[in-house]
Design a protein around this motif. Sequence first.
Motif, PDB file in Angstrom:
ATOM      1  N   GLN A  12       0.836  -1.205   0.000  1.00 24.43           N
ATOM      2  CA  GLN A  12       0.000   0.000   0.000  1.00 24.43           C
ATOM      3  C   GLN A  12       0.867   1.248   0.000  1.00 24.43           C
ATOM      4  O   GLN A  12       1.914   1.245   0.637  1.00 24.43           O
ATOM      5  CB  GLN A  12      -0.899   0.015   1.235  1.00 24.43           C
ATOM      6  CG  GLN A  12      -2.052  -0.954   1.125  1.00 24.43           C
ATOM      7  CD  GLN A  12      -3.018  -0.806   2.286  1.00 24.43           C
ATOM      8  OE1 GLN A  12      -2.673  -1.102   3.401  1.00 24.43           O
ATOM      9  NE2 GLN A  12      -4.221  -0.347   1.987  1.00 24.43           N
ATOM     10  N   PRO A  13       0.448   2.309  -0.607  1.00 20.41           N
ATOM     11  CA  PRO A  13      -0.763   2.400  -1.421  1.00 20.41           C
ATOM     12  C   PRO A  13      -0.555   1.805  -2.814  1.00 20.41           C
ATOM     13  O   PRO A  13       0.528   1.901  -3.359  1.00 20.41           O
ATOM     14  CB  PRO A  13      -1.001   3.903  -1.521  1.00 20.41           C
ATOM     15  CG  PRO A  13       0.360   4.509  -1.399  1.00 20.41           C
ATOM     16  CD  PRO A  13       1.154   3.599  -0.509  1.00 20.41           C
ATOM     17  N   ASN A  72     -10.154 -11.443  -7.899  1.00 17.70           N
ATOM     18  CA  ASN A  72      -9.636 -10.804  -6.688  1.00 17.70           C
ATOM     19  C   ASN A  72      -8.957  -9.520  -7.132  1.00 17.70           C
ATOM     20  O   ASN A  72      -8.089  -9.548  -8.006  1.00 17.70           O
ATOM     21  CB  ASN A  72      -8.592 -11.707  -6.012  1.00 17.70           C
ATOM     22  CG  ASN A  72      -9.222 -12.918  -5.363  1.00 17.70           C
ATOM     23  OD1 ASN A  72     -10.033 -12.789  -4.458  1.00 17.70           O
ATOM     24  ND2 ASN A  72      -8.852 -14.101  -5.834  1.00 17.70           N
ATOM     25  N   LEU A  73      -9.318  -8.424  -6.515  1.00 12.45           N
ATOM     26  CA  LEU A  73      -8.711  -7.149  -6.916  1.00 12.45           C
ATOM     27  C   LEU A  73      -7.251  -7.064  -6.479  1.00 12.45           C
ATOM     28  O   LEU A  73      -6.415  -6.510  -7.183  1.00 12.45           O
ATOM     29  CB  LEU A  73      -9.498  -5.991  -6.320  1.00 12.45           C
ATOM     30  CG  LEU A  73     -10.869  -5.749  -6.955  1.00 12.45           C
ATOM     31  CD1 LEU A  73     -11.698  -4.818  -6.085  1.00 12.45           C
ATOM     32  CD2 LEU A  73     -10.714  -5.189  -8.360  1.00 12.45           C
ATOM     33  N   ASN A  74      -6.961  -7.585  -5.309  1.00  8.78           N
ATOM     34  CA  ASN A  74      -5.590  -7.550  -4.771  1.00  8.78           C
ATOM     35  C   ASN A  74      -5.000  -6.151  -4.799  1.00  8.78           C
ATOM     36  O   ASN A  74      -3.819  -5.969  -5.129  1.00  8.78           O
ATOM     37  CB  ASN A  74      -4.678  -8.507  -5.556  1.00  8.78           C
ATOM     38  CG  ASN A  74      -5.131  -9.947  -5.459  1.00  8.78           C
ATOM     39  OD1 ASN A  74      -5.581 -10.397  -4.406  1.00  8.78           O
ATOM     40  ND2 ASN A  74      -5.051 -10.673  -6.560  1.00  8.78           N
ATOM     41  N   SER A  75      -5.822  -5.175  -4.487  1.00  6.98           N
ATOM     42  CA  SER A  75      -5.336  -3.795  -4.509  1.00  6.98           C
ATOM     43  C   SER A  75      -6.275  -2.914  -3.683  1.00  6.98           C
ATOM     44  O   SER A  75      -7.328  -3.350  -3.218  1.00  6.98           O
ATOM     45  CB  SER A  75      -5.276  -3.261  -5.937  1.00  6.98           C
ATOM     46  OG  SER A  75      -6.571  -2.881  -6.371  1.00  6.98           O
ATOM     47  N   ASP A  76      -5.895  -1.656  -3.574  1.00  8.70           N
ATOM     48  CA  ASP A  76      -6.719  -0.696  -2.836  1.00  8.70           C
ATOM     49  C   ASP A  76      -8.061  -0.421  -3.506  1.00  8.70           C
ATOM     50  O   ASP A  76      -8.930   0.212  -2.907  1.00  8.70           O
ATOM     51  CB  ASP A  76      -5.967   0.629  -2.693  1.00  8.70           C
ATOM     52  CG  ASP A  76      -4.846   0.539  -1.660  1.00  8.70           C
ATOM     53  OD1 ASP A  76      -4.758  -0.497  -0.974  1.00  8.70           O
ATOM     54  OD2 ASP A  76      -4.075   1.502  -1.558  1.00  8.70           O
ATOM     55  N   LEU A 225      -1.205  -1.020  -8.826  1.00 12.33           N
ATOM     56  CA  LEU A 225      -2.279  -1.076  -7.844  1.00 12.33           C
ATOM     57  C   LEU A 225      -1.776  -1.070  -6.398  1.00 12.33           C
ATOM     58  O   LEU A 225      -0.601  -1.058  -6.155  1.00 12.33           O
ATOM     59  CB  LEU A 225      -3.117  -2.330  -8.091  1.00 12.33           C
ATOM     60  CG  LEU A 225      -3.855  -2.435  -9.427  1.00 12.33           C
ATOM     61  CD1 LEU A 225      -4.676  -3.709  -9.464  1.00 12.33           C
ATOM     62  CD2 LEU A 225      -4.755  -1.258  -9.671  1.00 12.33           C
ATOM     63  N   ARG A 226      -2.672  -1.034  -5.420  1.00 11.60           N
ATOM     64  CA  ARG A 226      -2.380  -1.039  -3.947  1.00 11.60           C
ATOM     65  C   ARG A 226      -3.223  -1.917  -3.006  1.00 11.60           C
ATOM     66  O   ARG A 226      -4.053  -2.629  -3.468  1.00 11.60           O
ATOM     67  CB  ARG A 226      -2.635   0.334  -3.348  1.00 11.60           C
ATOM     68  CG  ARG A 226      -2.132   1.510  -3.981  1.00 11.60           C
ATOM     69  CD  ARG A 226      -2.682   2.607  -3.172  1.00 11.60           C
ATOM     70  NE  ARG A 226      -1.953   3.789  -3.342  1.00 11.60           N
ATOM     71  CZ  ARG A 226      -2.062   4.788  -2.480  1.00 11.60           C
ATOM     72  NH1 ARG A 226      -2.821   4.669  -1.445  1.00 11.60           N
ATOM     73  NH2 ARG A 226      -1.382   5.837  -2.674  1.00 11.60           N
ATOM     74  N   ARG A 227      -3.206  -1.697  -1.669  1.00 12.60           N
ATOM     75  CA  ARG A 227      -3.882  -2.562  -0.648  1.00 12.60           C
ATOM     76  C   ARG A 227      -4.704  -1.888   0.465  1.00 12.60           C
ATOM     77  O   ARG A 227      -4.644  -0.675   0.600  1.00 12.60           O
ATOM     78  CB  ARG A 227      -2.812  -3.314   0.106  1.00 12.60           C
ATOM     79  CG  ARG A 227      -2.052  -2.308   0.933  1.00 12.60           C
ATOM     80  CD  ARG A 227      -1.360  -2.823   2.152  1.00 12.60           C
ATOM     81  NE  ARG A 227      -0.569  -1.730   2.664  1.00 12.60           N
ATOM     82  CZ  ARG A 227      -0.137  -1.646   3.903  1.00 12.60           C
ATOM     83  NH1 ARG A 227      -0.382  -2.591   4.741  1.00 12.60           N
ATOM     84  NH2 ARG A 227       0.536  -0.601   4.278  1.00 12.60           N
ATOM     85  N   GLY A 228      -5.354  -2.653   1.385  1.00 13.50           N
ATOM     86  CA  GLY A 228      -6.023  -2.104   2.568  1.00 13.50           C
ATOM     87  C   GLY A 228      -7.290  -2.828   3.001  1.00 13.50           C
ATOM     88  O   GLY A 228      -7.773  -3.673   2.297  1.00 13.50           O
TER      89      GLY A 228
END
Length: 245
Positions: A12-13, A72-76, A225-228
């Motif tokens: 992230q981000p 699965n988006l696997n990102s923010d 891309l990112r996470r959260g």
Amino acid sequence: MAASPLKPHWVQPSHPDIQEVIINEAEFTSKSLSRVALPPWGLFARLDFPPCTLAREPTYATVQMSRDMHLNLNSDLLYINHSCEPSLIFDMTRLVVIAGPKGLQPGDELTFFYPSTEWTMAQPFDCLCGEKTCRGRISGAADMSDDQLRGMLLNKHIYELLDERKALEAAASRQASENGAAGGTEEENGLTKKVNGKGSANGSHHGAEKFPAQEASPGAVDGSLRRGPTSRELSGEMGGDTSVY
Ligand SMILES: [Zn+2]
């Protein structure tokens, strides 16, 4: 609703150039704000593989891409909440996220209409978007009424599944009236109810528009891309079987 926020497994981000993620740890909620201005239907993000991965079953972390596949988006992007007046559209045919018909301004909350991609959701929820057009109880499209879906942009697989169900309902209804003429029972008429607990058996299309036939321009958006944690987990987990039958 959820006891703990999702533990992101990605760096992230993931989309710092286009998305600001705001996490309220005290309330277990999250939301995303736009960092970019886009014209109507402008490209916000591509759903690339990777970071996206295919999923057979829906979860809070997936978006449905066809009648039996999810990603699965696997990102923010997972932190994009539901709204009944969404600022974004997930176009799962082209695998892009685009701005809605009003375009996007920096600071706008990033939202999309969950039933536009999801046929079923394990945890329907009461929407608190506060819009005049709020659809109320939000679930997968399979469990929403024609009125609730009217005017919303929906993905191709959702239209197909809705049309298919209507055709089955019509067939069941014909069958029932034939049985009725021949002295059929209430039980035989039950198929209609099983196929669709809510919608009308002969309703026409929802009046929703198709996606604009626009080709998202490459390079308009950083492909990374990112996470959260996600409010989708909190406000309504996406899950359940994609099939009605
Ligand atoms: Zn709403």
